[in-house]
Design a protein around this motif. Structure first.
Motif: not given
Lengths: 176, 108
Positions: A35-43, A81-86
């Motif tokens: 679910t993580m949006e690839p926004a930036g170097r850290e992500a 599903l990884e993850d709910l918080g995101n």
């Protein structure tokens, strides 16, 4: 079955969730719903680390930051599903500016759809409600949204596990 | 006295109703002596003494000590005092429950 796995940053919840999904899947299809949006170097770095951790474990990766209910899930699949918080952040702070209630109802519905479509669903989430801080209103909305979803999942799941320093602490159900 | 702790929105009051049998009207926020159950202990300022808390049947407190330590001295001291009070209450309590995701774990 549906399982909830939660813990702090770097607690080992992903590794535990992956192992749990693998053992639930047996020889069936294994889907990693990212679910993580690839926004930036850290992500990017985090995504790369999780990819390496999953390599060779048989996961088919599906990337979706919103509208998870539209995912095609093969028959008999186990979904991690990884993850709910995101995902909750992506939904609540989406361009359409949905209200708290709309977001909550939507996410509940999608979770129920995923539970119905998948043979097993493992949901990973973050533990962020014990710091005692007070935050700007929109952050408080986010915290209460996630807390409400945690309570729903606590009721729906067959297994609920907190991961502490890589050690699973079972809150509900039996170890698998 | 029974101590119930847990994070924000974890389902502490719901647990006290469902499992310990106290309806919402038996609970008062931030004030001792009105009803058998007191909640919002972490927001009371000044904090009550352990002896006063021990008069309640159930004390509900939010876990507040797990984040970055606040820069503000008063906040910092209050948060630590909440933690120490809970330690003392847990020592005196006949049972301690920790709540998360609407689930309970009996610690004592």
């Amino acid at each position: 079955m549906t399982a909830l796995v939660f813990g702090g940053s770097g607690s080992g919840k992903s590794a535990y969730g992956e192992a749990l999904a693998q053992s639930l899947a047996g020889s069936g299809p294994l889907i990693y719903l990212a679910t993580m949006e690839p926004a930036g170097r850290e992500a990017d770095g985090r995504i790369a680390r999780h990819r390496a951790q999953r390599a060779g474990k048989g996961f088919l990766t599906v990337e979706r930051s919103r509208d998870l209910g539209a995912c095609l899930i093969p028959e008999g699949a186990t979904v991690l599903l990884e993850d709910l918080g995101n995902w909750a952040a992506n939904e609540l702070f989406s361009p359409g500016q949905p209200t708290w209630e709309q977001t909550y109802e939507h996410m509940r519905k999608v979770l129920k759809t995923l539970m119905r479509k998948a043979r097993n669903l493992v949901v990973i989430s973050v533990d962020i409600h014990r710091d005692g801080g007070t935050y700007p209103l929109e952050t408080e909305y986010y915290l209460s949204l996630l807390a409400a979803l945690h309570k729903d999942l606590g009721a729906w799941c067959g297994q609920v596990t907190e991961v502490v320093c890589g050690i699973p602490v079972i809150w509900k159900g039996e170890p698998i | 006295m029974i101590l119930v702790i847990g994070g924000a929105g974890s389902g502490k009051r719901d647990f006290v109703t469902r499992v310990l049998g106290y309806p919402p009207e038996a609970m008062t926020k931030g004030k001792l002596g009105e009803t058998p159950v007191v909640y919002g202990l972490e927001e009371m300022n000044p904090l009550p003494s352990p002896e006063d808390c021990a008069q309640a049947a159930v004390v509900i407190c939010r876990e507040v000590g797990c984040g970055v330590i606040p820069m503000d001295r008063e906040e910092r001291q209050h948060r630590e005092a909440v933690g120490r009070l809970c330690c003392e209450l847990a020592r005196q309590a006949e049972a301690v429950y920790r709540i998360t995701c609407g689930l309970s774990m009996r610690l004592k």
